[in-house]
Design a protein around this motif. Structure first.
Motif, PDB file in Angstrom:
ATOM      1  N   GLY A 224       0.806  -1.226   0.000  1.00  0.00           N
ATOM      2  CA  GLY A 224       0.000   0.000   0.000  1.00  0.00           C
ATOM      3  C   GLY A 224       0.836   1.271   0.000  1.00  0.00           C
ATOM      4  O   GLY A 224       0.310   2.357   0.254  1.00  0.00           O
ATOM      5  N   ALA A 225       2.136   1.122  -0.296  1.00  0.00           N
ATOM      6  CA  ALA A 225       3.014   2.296  -0.225  1.00  0.00           C
ATOM      7  C   ALA A 225       3.101   3.063  -1.551  1.00  0.00           C
ATOM      8  O   ALA A 225       3.842   4.051  -1.657  1.00  0.00           O
ATOM      9  CB  ALA A 225       4.420   1.861   0.207  1.00  0.00           C
ATOM     10  N   TRP A 226       2.381   2.631  -2.556  1.00  0.00           N
ATOM     11  CA  TRP A 226       2.504   3.244  -3.897  1.00  0.00           C
ATOM     12  C   TRP A 226       2.195   4.742  -3.871  1.00  0.00           C
ATOM     13  O   TRP A 226       2.982   5.559  -4.338  1.00  0.00           O
ATOM     14  CB  TRP A 226       1.592   2.511  -4.880  1.00  0.00           C
ATOM     15  N   GLU A 227       1.039   5.090  -3.296  1.00  0.00           N
ATOM     16  CA  GLU A 227       0.579   6.478  -3.355  1.00  0.00           C
ATOM     17  C   GLU A 227       1.586   7.419  -2.683  1.00  0.00           C
ATOM     18  O   GLU A 227       1.962   8.456  -3.239  1.00  0.00           O
ATOM     19  CB  GLU A 227      -0.799   6.574  -2.691  1.00  0.00           C
ATOM     20  N   GLU A 228       2.003   7.009  -1.489  1.00  0.00           N
ATOM     21  CA  GLU A 228       2.925   7.879  -0.736  1.00  0.00           C
ATOM     22  C   GLU A 228       4.278   7.989  -1.470  1.00  0.00           C
ATOM     23  O   GLU A 228       4.900   9.056  -1.511  1.00  0.00           O
ATOM     24  CB  GLU A 228       3.031   7.309   0.688  1.00  0.00           C
ATOM     25  N   THR A 229       4.712   6.893  -2.115  1.00  0.00           N
ATOM     26  CA  THR A 229       5.980   6.911  -2.862  1.00  0.00           C
ATOM     27  C   THR A 229       5.883   7.871  -4.050  1.00  0.00           C
ATOM     28  O   THR A 229       6.786   8.677  -4.303  1.00  0.00           O
ATOM     29  CB  THR A 229       6.307   5.490  -3.375  1.00  0.00           C
ATOM     30  N   LEU A 230       4.763   7.786  -4.763  1.00  0.00           N
ATOM     31  CA  LEU A 230       4.580   8.652  -5.936  1.00  0.00           C
ATOM     32  C   LEU A 230       4.513  10.119  -5.508  1.00  0.00           C
ATOM     33  O   LEU A 230       5.124  10.999  -6.132  1.00  0.00           O
ATOM     34  CB  LEU A 230       3.309   8.229  -6.682  1.00  0.00           C
ATOM     35  N   GLU A 231       3.804  10.372  -4.393  1.00  0.00           N
ATOM     36  CA  GLU A 231       3.703  11.756  -3.917  1.00  0.00           C
ATOM     37  C   GLU A 231       5.064  12.308  -3.526  1.00  0.00           C
ATOM     38  O   GLU A 231       5.396  13.462  -3.818  1.00  0.00           O
ATOM     39  CB  GLU A 231       2.718  11.836  -2.753  1.00  0.00           C
ATOM     40  N   ARG A 232       5.855  11.477  -2.892  1.00  0.00           N
ATOM     41  CA  ARG A 232       7.205  11.915  -2.492  1.00  0.00           C
ATOM     42  C   ARG A 232       8.023  12.262  -3.744  1.00  0.00           C
ATOM     43  O   ARG A 232       8.681  13.302  -3.805  1.00  0.00           O
ATOM     44  CB  ARG A 232       7.886  10.790  -1.683  1.00  0.00           C
ATOM     45  N   ALA A 233       7.945  11.393  -4.750  1.00  0.00           N
ATOM     46  CA  ALA A 233       8.700  11.646  -5.986  1.00  0.00           C
ATOM     47  C   ALA A 233       8.234  12.940  -6.652  1.00  0.00           C
ATOM     48  O   ALA A 233       9.046  13.723  -7.158  1.00  0.00           O
ATOM     49  CB  ALA A 233       8.547  10.469  -6.937  1.00  0.00           C
ATOM     50  N   LEU A 234       6.910  13.171  -6.631  1.00  0.00           N
ATOM     51  CA  LEU A 234       6.382  14.411  -7.224  1.00  0.00           C
ATOM     52  C   LEU A 234       6.928  15.623  -6.480  1.00  0.00           C
ATOM     53  O   LEU A 234       7.370  16.606  -7.082  1.00  0.00           O
ATOM     54  CB  LEU A 234       4.846  14.400  -7.189  1.00  0.00           C
ATOM     55  N   GLU A 235       6.927  15.527  -5.131  1.00  0.00           N
ATOM     56  CA  GLU A 235       7.443  16.636  -4.325  1.00  0.00           C
ATOM     57  C   GLU A 235       8.931  16.858  -4.555  1.00  0.00           C
ATOM     58  O   GLU A 235       9.426  17.982  -4.560  1.00  0.00           O
ATOM     59  CB  GLU A 235       7.233  16.349  -2.836  1.00  0.00           C
ATOM     60  N   GLU A 236       9.664  15.768  -4.746  1.00  0.00           N
ATOM     61  CA  GLU A 236      11.124  15.881  -4.911  1.00  0.00           C
ATOM     62  C   GLU A 236      11.529  16.240  -6.341  1.00  0.00           C
ATOM     63  O   GLU A 236      12.707  16.205  -6.683  1.00  0.00           O
ATOM     64  CB  GLU A 236      11.793  14.564  -4.473  1.00  0.00           C
TER      65      GLU A 236
END
Ligand SMILES: Cc1cc2nc3c(=O)[nH]c(=O)nc-3n(C[C@H](O)[C@H](O)[C@H](O)COP(=O)(O)OP(=O)(O)OC[C@H]3O[C@@H](n4cnc5c(N)ncnc54)[C@H](O)[C@@H]3O)c2cc1C
Length: 458
Positions: A224-236
């Motif tokens: 279930g970590a997909w969403e948070e991983t994608l958001e982090r990448a977007l922020e970075e």
């Protein structure tokens, strides 16, 4: 948006005349060798019609193979198999020769709810070559239809361009399986493009990836970590554009898969200029997504980006205006029709049209909640939605059949394209026998014929 608005540019014109060889004698000519054209041509040829299939590239499968979209959407509504006939035969034969993803079993297409069917690209191309040839279809690759010969509202023939140059071909019935309703548009029948402003869903250029650690990737997806991983990448700042709508990687085998990510916003796909921009931007986006997977997603540390597709994946362009326009009300009512040629249940899947969080939230609620039919429920597809309004000898199948914009978000996927292709090919064959225009064909006879050929028509 209606016919032709916004598509014409004011260039100076010249007149040009040329003589060319003319061949003929075809009962049915199918233009476009995607999954709808494969099904249409096989259906007509198996019914004994002299059938020509014209395809501009060198392999069959269209977006499904040349576009590297290597997975069929679900064949079942979770209770029964909705996709019978030629589509089902393709999946069964693919399974028997071991070219479906290892996790796919007959239960996947019999009762799997929202279960995709990934396949190997090369194996699928070979299977479709074989099936079309076995049926006796005359296949012409590297041949592009560029114009039509009209006799009033009747199509008399097509102008083709191949390696030999220009040629003309005559036929009695035609099936437009170009995805873009190219033949319908050239013949002057009505169509629509996208939304009220003529905007369409953005295309995506898909890729093949190898060297994936499938276990690590699947464990990550399940965590279930997909969403948070994608958001982090977007922020970075991993991407040049904000786009949270990422269908992602679908595995076709132990360590390889295809990547469906990177919307090319602002490209409609009905001009070479648009497609050129789309290919170049699509390749840039594919680089960004592969780098994202390598850096952020477990299992992709050693991933190799084998290739992008040779063609841009077009989700939406023209929709014909047919004798019936299948609507969202029909979808929501799970409507049945007296001339129904099949049923389907795919959720309305209209990808975001602009790169912003509001568009993404609207998409997510539409796809996941508002327009998703529960297991066991489906809507009917009437034969009339395959007939351009006023057509004398033209049928249409696949992505561009007559629906409203929302319903195209369901009917556009490959299982449904198989259904409409099979029905259009069989209808063309029956029309030829009865010497009838498509609308005059006895829909009862068509339904009975399709049932006899394995179609699911309750
Ligand atoms: C990025 C993306 C992801 C998708 N994901 C999925 C998915 O996971 N599962 C799923 O089931 N569906 C998916 N779809 C939808 C699906 O792939 C397509 O809508 C479907 O394959 C369309 O089939 P078709 O036969 O109507 O047209 P196409 O596959 O577009 O085939 C049309 C054929 O006609 C040929 N052609 C066009 N014009 C001419 C001409 N003038 N002369 C000669 N030949 C011509 C083309 O070369 C092509 O081969 C996706 C689509 C995209 C773009």
């Amino acid at each position: 948006m209606s016919t032709d608005e916004g598509e014409q540019k004011a260039y100076p014109t010249i007149d040009y005349q040329v003589s060319m060889p003319l061949s003929g004698g075809y009962d049915v000519i199918v233009v476009g060798g995607g999954v709808s054209g494969v099904a249409a041509s096989i259906a007509a040829a198996r019914m004994g019609r002299k059938t020509l299939l014209v395809e501009q590239f060198g392999s069959l499968g269209g977006t499904g193979t040349n576009g590297l979209v290597n997975a069929f959407n679900p064949f079942s509504d979770g209770v029964r198999t909705l996709i019978g006939g030629i589509g089902l035969e393709v999946v069964q034969r693919a399974y028997e020769r071991g070219i479906l993803a290892p996790h796919v079993t007959p239960e996947t297409w019999k009762t799997g709810y929202m279960k995709w069917i990934p396949f190997q690209n090369e194996g699928m191309k070979v299977l479709l070559d074989e099936m079309v040839q076995e049926a006796g279809v005359e296949l012409r690759f590297f041949t592009t239809m560029i114009d039509v010969l009209m006799d009033g509202r009747r199509i008399d023939g097509l102008i083709l361009h191949g390696r030999e140059g220009l040629s003309a071909v005559r036929g009695r019935y035609f099936v437009d399986c170009t995805g873009d309703a190219h033949l319908t548009a050239l013949a002057g029948f009505p169509y629509e493009v996208g939304d009220e402003q003529g905007r369409t869903m953005p295309p995506t250029l898909c890729s093949h990836l190898i060297n994936i650690d499938a276990d690590a990737y699947l464990a990550f997806r399940e965590s279930g970590a997909w969403e948070e991983t994608l958001e982090r990448a977007l922020e970075e700042g991993a991407f040049t554009v904000w786009d949270k709508h990422v269908p992602g990687v679908i595995l076709m085998g132990e360590n390889y898969g295809f990547l469906n990510a990177g919307h090319v916003f602002g490209v409609v796909g009905l001009s070479s200029e648009d497609l050129t921009r789309g290919m170049i931007r699509g390749r840039q986006l594919a680089q960004e997504f592969v780098a994202f997977y390598r850096k952020y997603v477990p299992g992709f540390e050693k991933v190799v980006h084998m290739s992008t597709a040779p063609v841009l994946g077009i989700r939406e362009s023209r929709r014909i205006v047919g004798e019936y326009i299948l609507s969202i009300d029909d979808f929501l009512a799970r409507r049945s029709f007296p001339d129904e040629i099949g049923r389907y249940n795919n959720p309305i899947d209209i990808h975001i049209m602009s790169p912003d969080p509001e568009a993404y939230e609207a998409y997510a609620s539409m796809y996941e909640k508002r327009y998703r039919l529960p297991p066991g429920e489906s809507y009917g597809i009437p034969y009339r939605s395959l007939i351009p309004k006023g057509s004398q000898n033209l049928l249409v199948a696949g992505r561009c059949i007559s629906t409203d914009r929302l319903v195209q978000g369901s009917t556009r996927v490959m299982p449904c394209c198989f259904v409409t292709g099979h029905a259009a090919g069989a209808a063309a064959a029956l029309c030829q026998e009865e010497e009838a225009p498509p609308l005059a064909l006895d829909a009862g006879l068509l339904r009975q014929t399709l049932r006899g050929q394995g179609a699911y028509i309750p």
